[in-house]
Write an enzyme that holds these catalytic residues in place. Structure first.
Site, PDB file in Angstrom:
ATOM      1  N   SER A 189      -6.526 -11.139   8.439  1.00 50.36           N
ATOM      2  CA  SER A 189      -5.889 -11.556   7.024  1.00 50.36           C
ATOM      3  C   SER A 189      -5.957 -12.541   6.756  1.00 50.36           C
ATOM      4  CB  SER A 189      -5.470 -10.152   6.102  1.00 50.36           C
ATOM      5  OG  SER A 189      -4.127 -10.229   6.438  1.00 50.36           O
ATOM      6  N   LYS A 226       2.640 -12.087   5.037  1.00 52.65           N
ATOM      7  CA  LYS A 226       1.039 -12.559   3.802  1.00 52.65           C
ATOM      8  C   LYS A 226       2.117 -14.412   3.299  1.00 52.65           C
ATOM      9  CE  LYS A 226      -1.853  -9.819   3.272  1.00 52.65           C
ATOM     10  NZ  LYS A 226      -1.407  -8.992   4.701  1.00 52.65           N
TER      11      LYS A 226
END
Length: 239
Positions: free
Chosen positions: A160, A198
């Site tokens: 991701s 993230k």
């Protein structure tokens, strides 16, 4: 060498014991050091135990014993970090080493060119997973990458963050911090259980955790559900 927060906590516990005869609660320690969560206090106490400054009596409530205090001038607090900008991937392949630089919270090796930091299992760069903390696994890192503060490493799992140059199997070098700026890549603890790597975005009272892969959606949470566990400063990649 103690970090600034470790030094502050040790002196606070010692003062509290001298004044009251018993150790402070975790809430009192959290408030005294102006931390956002008690997990930071747990880490600091564990670090002080490992360095022989503190003993925790596990079968008694609020039972901490100060074994020794740092000598003035030899265990000075680490200077506060300057504001930092966003992360630009600097990938080191296996075998590269740094030269000189400041460091703490690590074991020195190879004539001060590298230091050993803990490697804490795998972190999801896709769906979040719980980080496995095991100090038995360690990795050698160039001193010049680290600077001041505590550091640890995590192995990336998932894709991701590929558009930020972070690939599955990379080893992420993390500087422990409980705050970060918008746009920085962080280790985020969600609801005290899930851990993920993230990009941080604050939106009023909400926190957005952004992937760097258009196939993944941004996840948005109330700020109180997200604790920052550290900031990405470098990557290791083995070919």
């Amino acid at each position: 060498m103690l970090t600034r927060k470790q030094h502050q906590l040790l002196l606070y516990i010692d003062d509290h014991l001298r004044r009251t005869g018993y150790s402070p609660s975790f809430d009192e320690m959290k408030d005294a050091l102006e931390l956002r969560s008690k997990s930071g206090i747990h880490r600091l106490i564990s670090a002080l135990e490992e360095r022989g400054f503190l003993r925790r009596h596990h079968h008694r409530a609020r039972a901490l014993e100060v074994l020794r205090l740092p000598h003035m001038g030899t265990e000075a607090p680490v200077a506060a970090l300057a504001p930092e900008t966003g992360f630009v991937p600097a990938v080191l392949s296996q075998g590269e080493t740094g030269l000189d630089g400041a460091f703490s919270e690590a074991s020195v090796a190879n004539d001060r060119q590298t230091v050993s930091i803990p490697l804490y299992g795998r972190i999801a760069a896709g769906l979040p997973i719980e980080a496995m903390q095991d100090d038995s696994d360690r990795i050698e890192v160039p001193i010049s990458l680290l600077g001041t503060g505590e550091h640890y490493a995590l192995t990336v799992a998932g894709d991701s963050m590929i558009e930020a140059g972070i690939l599955d199997g990379d080893i992420a070098i993390i500087r422990r911090r409980e705050t970060a700026e918008n746009g920085q890549i962080i280790v985020a603890l969600i609801d005290g259980q899930e851990v993920t790597l993230k990009k941080l975005r604050r939106r009023g009272s909400m926190i957005a955790l952004e992937a760097a892969n258009r196939d993944y959606e941004t996840r948005i949470f109330p700020a109180e559900r997200v604790n920052i566990q550290g900031r990405l400063i470098a990557l290791f990649r083995q070919y």
